[in-house]
Design a protein around this motif. Structure first.
Motif, PDB file in Angstrom:
ATOM      1  N   ARG A 156       9.236  21.027   9.288  1.00 31.02           N
ATOM      2  CA  ARG A 156       8.426  19.857   9.095  1.00 31.02           C
ATOM      3  C   ARG A 156       7.328  19.864  10.165  1.00 31.02           C
ATOM      4  N   TYR A 157       6.704  20.859  10.552  1.00 33.38           N
ATOM      5  CA  TYR A 157       5.748  20.504  11.055  1.00 33.38           C
ATOM      6  C   TYR A 157       4.055  19.686  10.772  1.00 33.38           C
ATOM      7  N   THR A 158       3.178  19.259  10.969  1.00 38.60           N
ATOM      8  CA  THR A 158       1.982  19.718  10.788  1.00 38.60           C
ATOM      9  C   THR A 158       1.089  21.082  10.443  1.00 38.60           C
ATOM     10  N   ALA A 159       0.773  21.547  10.300  1.00 39.36           N
ATOM     11  CA  ALA A 159      -0.169  22.877  10.245  1.00 39.36           C
ATOM     12  C   ALA A 159      -1.594  22.685  10.064  1.00 39.36           C
ATOM     13  N   LYS A 160      -1.973  23.630  11.249  1.00 45.83           N
ATOM     14  CA  LYS A 160      -3.155  23.034  11.606  1.00 45.83           C
ATOM     15  C   LYS A 160      -3.739  22.180  12.368  1.00 45.83           C
ATOM     16  N   PRO A 161      -3.050  21.656  13.221  1.00 42.05           N
ATOM     17  CA  PRO A 161      -3.276  20.122  13.665  1.00 42.05           C
ATOM     18  C   PRO A 161      -4.649  19.890  15.128  1.00 42.05           C
ATOM     19  N   GLU A 162      -5.460  20.872  15.035  1.00 41.65           N
ATOM     20  CA  GLU A 162      -5.753  21.035  16.145  1.00 41.65           C
ATOM     21  C   GLU A 162      -7.235  20.216  15.361  1.00 41.65           C
ATOM     22  N   ASN A 163      -8.211  20.903  14.235  1.00 42.05           N
ATOM     23  CA  ASN A 163      -8.982  19.762  14.137  1.00 42.05           C
ATOM     24  C   ASN A 163      -8.927  18.299  14.170  1.00 42.05           C
ATOM     25  N   TYR A 164      -7.590  17.789  13.386  1.00 43.01           N
ATOM     26  CA  TYR A 164      -7.477  16.450  13.485  1.00 43.01           C
ATOM     27  C   TYR A 164      -8.009  16.002  14.910  1.00 43.01           C
ATOM     28  N   VAL A 215       0.362  21.205  -5.449  1.00 42.13           N
ATOM     29  CA  VAL A 215       0.034  22.334  -6.456  1.00 42.13           C
ATOM     30  C   VAL A 215       1.521  23.541  -5.474  1.00 42.13           C
ATOM     31  N   ILE A 216       1.638  23.299  -4.575  1.00 43.21           N
ATOM     32  CA  ILE A 216       3.176  23.886  -4.183  1.00 43.21           C
ATOM     33  C   ILE A 216       3.402  23.741  -3.258  1.00 43.21           C
ATOM     34  N   PRO A 217       4.242  22.111  -2.965  1.00 37.86           N
ATOM     35  CA  PRO A 217       4.084  21.211  -2.532  1.00 37.86           C
ATOM     36  C   PRO A 217       5.593  21.777  -1.037  1.00 37.86           C
ATOM     37  N   THR A 218       5.201  21.844  -0.135  1.00 36.40           N
ATOM     38  CA  THR A 218       5.993  22.091   0.755  1.00 36.40           C
ATOM     39  C   THR A 218       6.654  20.884   2.120  1.00 36.40           C
ATOM     40  N   SER A 219       7.709  20.777   3.049  1.00 39.74           N
ATOM     41  CA  SER A 219       7.948  20.347   3.792  1.00 39.74           C
ATOM     42  C   SER A 219       7.093  20.109   5.077  1.00 39.74           C
ATOM     43  N   MET A 220       5.671  20.651   5.087  1.00 40.73           N
ATOM     44  CA  MET A 220       5.211  21.262   6.006  1.00 40.73           C
ATOM     45  C   MET A 220       3.850  20.278   5.686  1.00 40.73           C
ATOM     46  N   GLY A 221       2.799  19.267   5.728  1.00 42.14           N
ATOM     47  CA  GLY A 221       2.000  18.454   5.990  1.00 42.14           C
ATOM     48  C   GLY A 221       1.065  19.651   6.073  1.00 42.14           C
ATOM     49  N   TYR A 222      -0.198  19.155   5.393  1.00 42.88           N
ATOM     50  CA  TYR A 222      -1.815  19.797   6.098  1.00 42.88           C
ATOM     51  C   TYR A 222      -2.755  18.848   5.754  1.00 42.88           C
ATOM     52  N   TYR A 223      -3.143  18.097   6.762  1.00 45.08           N
ATOM     53  CA  TYR A 223      -4.367  17.215   6.074  1.00 45.08           C
ATOM     54  C   TYR A 223      -6.159  18.367   6.525  1.00 45.08           C
ATOM     55  N   TYR A 234       1.356  -1.515  -0.312  1.00 44.43           N
ATOM     56  CA  TYR A 234       0.125  -0.046  -0.240  1.00 44.43           C
ATOM     57  C   TYR A 234       0.596   1.559   0.431  1.00 44.43           C
ATOM     58  N   ILE A 235       0.674   2.088  -0.885  1.00 39.66           N
ATOM     59  CA  ILE A 235       1.555   3.389  -1.150  1.00 39.66           C
ATOM     60  C   ILE A 235       0.667   4.985   0.149  1.00 39.66           C
ATOM     61  N   VAL A 236       1.202   5.282   0.704  1.00 40.63           N
ATOM     62  CA  VAL A 236       1.052   7.551   1.619  1.00 40.63           C
ATOM     63  C   VAL A 236       1.496   7.856   0.536  1.00 40.63           C
ATOM     64  N   LEU A 237       1.365   9.140   0.429  1.00 38.16           N
ATOM     65  CA  LEU A 237       1.557  10.161  -0.650  1.00 38.16           C
ATOM     66  C   LEU A 237       2.716  11.326   0.125  1.00 38.16           C
ATOM     67  N   GLY A 238       3.760  11.614   0.053  1.00 37.10           N
ATOM     68  CA  GLY A 238       4.892  12.842   0.545  1.00 37.10           C
ATOM     69  C   GLY A 238       4.950  13.886  -0.055  1.00 37.10           C
TER      70      GLY A 238
END
Length: 257
Positions: A189-197, A144-152, A88-92
């Motif tokens: 590398r932090y994940t942006a806006k993690p509070e909703n998750y 569109v604009i890949p960065t090292s900061m993830g965002y769910y 199985y594959i996950v995207l980075g």
């Protein structure tokens, strides 16, 4: 009284042994940050993993290729077929870049064409089940604009909420590239806006672990009843054993190879 105690002891041992026999374990392998450009590191992992027993699947949890183009992805997928186990594959952030010609839609299309387990998966967020455990794959990458900061994104988090509610009676393990709880100090590398998750996680009691990578470190943490497992970049990989995987409190044991 002696006979009653003896009978009770026999029954207790019977039920204890029965419970032990019924308890099921699950093993899977996680590879993160492979950055495939040639098959050298992957061949080593394939040869070692194929010698393991009772592996349910292998997950590549993001940054699978060194640059986001179809040639790199096709070469990676060709080698992935050498595994004896489902993949199985996950995207980075290194996997997709729409302006450079590899969108998420393109990536998913090539997965469905080349990887058996992805034949009927048409989204980077998806669900599969092994031995009664539900695995949810979450995509936090940007095309569109890949960065090292993830965002769910909100729609991804809402979808997660729905899947957790739907599978409320089953143990859930989430597979993703970007940790929701940082395993170390790397602000870029932090994940942006993690509070909703995190609010969604707090609503449900069925998430037993979140398995990720991205930070390039091996770390395991317990946070509010959930095991957070982060794995360093390949050629390191992690073998994860979930003991009593459908029980109320499964145990997680892992080995770094």
């Amino acid at each position: 009284m002696f006979m009653k105690n003896k009978l009770f002891g026999v029954l207790f041992m019977f039920f204890a042994l029965t419970a032990s026999v019924m308890a099921e374990d699950l093993r899977f392998v996680q590879v993160d940050g492979l950055g495939y450009s040639s098959g050298e590191n992957l061949d080593k992992i394939i040869n070692e993993v194929n010698r393991l027993k009772d592996v349910s699947f292998v997950v590549f949890s993001g940054n699978n290729i060194s640059k986001p183009d179809k040639t790199s992805l096709e070469a990676f997928l060709k080698d992935v077929k050498k595994f004896n186990y489902p993949v199985y594959i996950v995207l980075g952030q290194k996997d997709v870049n729409k302006p450079k010609g590899l969108s998420k839609a393109d990536y998913i299309k090539l997965l469905s064409k080349n990887i058996r387990t992805h034949k009927k998966i048409d989204n980077p967020n998806y669900v599969f089940e092994k031995k009664g455990v539900v695995f949810i794959v979450l995509d936090g990458s940007k095309e569109v604009i890949p960065t090292s900061m993830g965002y769910y994104k909100p729609d991804v988090v809402n979808w997660l909420d729905q899947q957790l509610a739907f599978n409320q009676d089953k143990n859930v393990i989430i597979l993703q590239h970007y940790p929701i709880i940082p395993p170390c100090e790397k602000e870029s590398r932090y994940t942006a806006k993690p509070e909703n998750y995190l609010r969604v996680l707090a609503k449900h009691k069925n998430v037993k672990a979140i398995v990720s990578g991205h930070f390039g470190v091996n770390k395991e943490m317990d946070y509010k009843g959930i095991k957070h497992i982060s794995t360093a970049d390949a050629p390191v990989y992690r073998i994860i054993d979930v003991l009593d995987c459908t029980g109320e409190n499964p145990e997680f044991w892992s080995i770094i190879k």
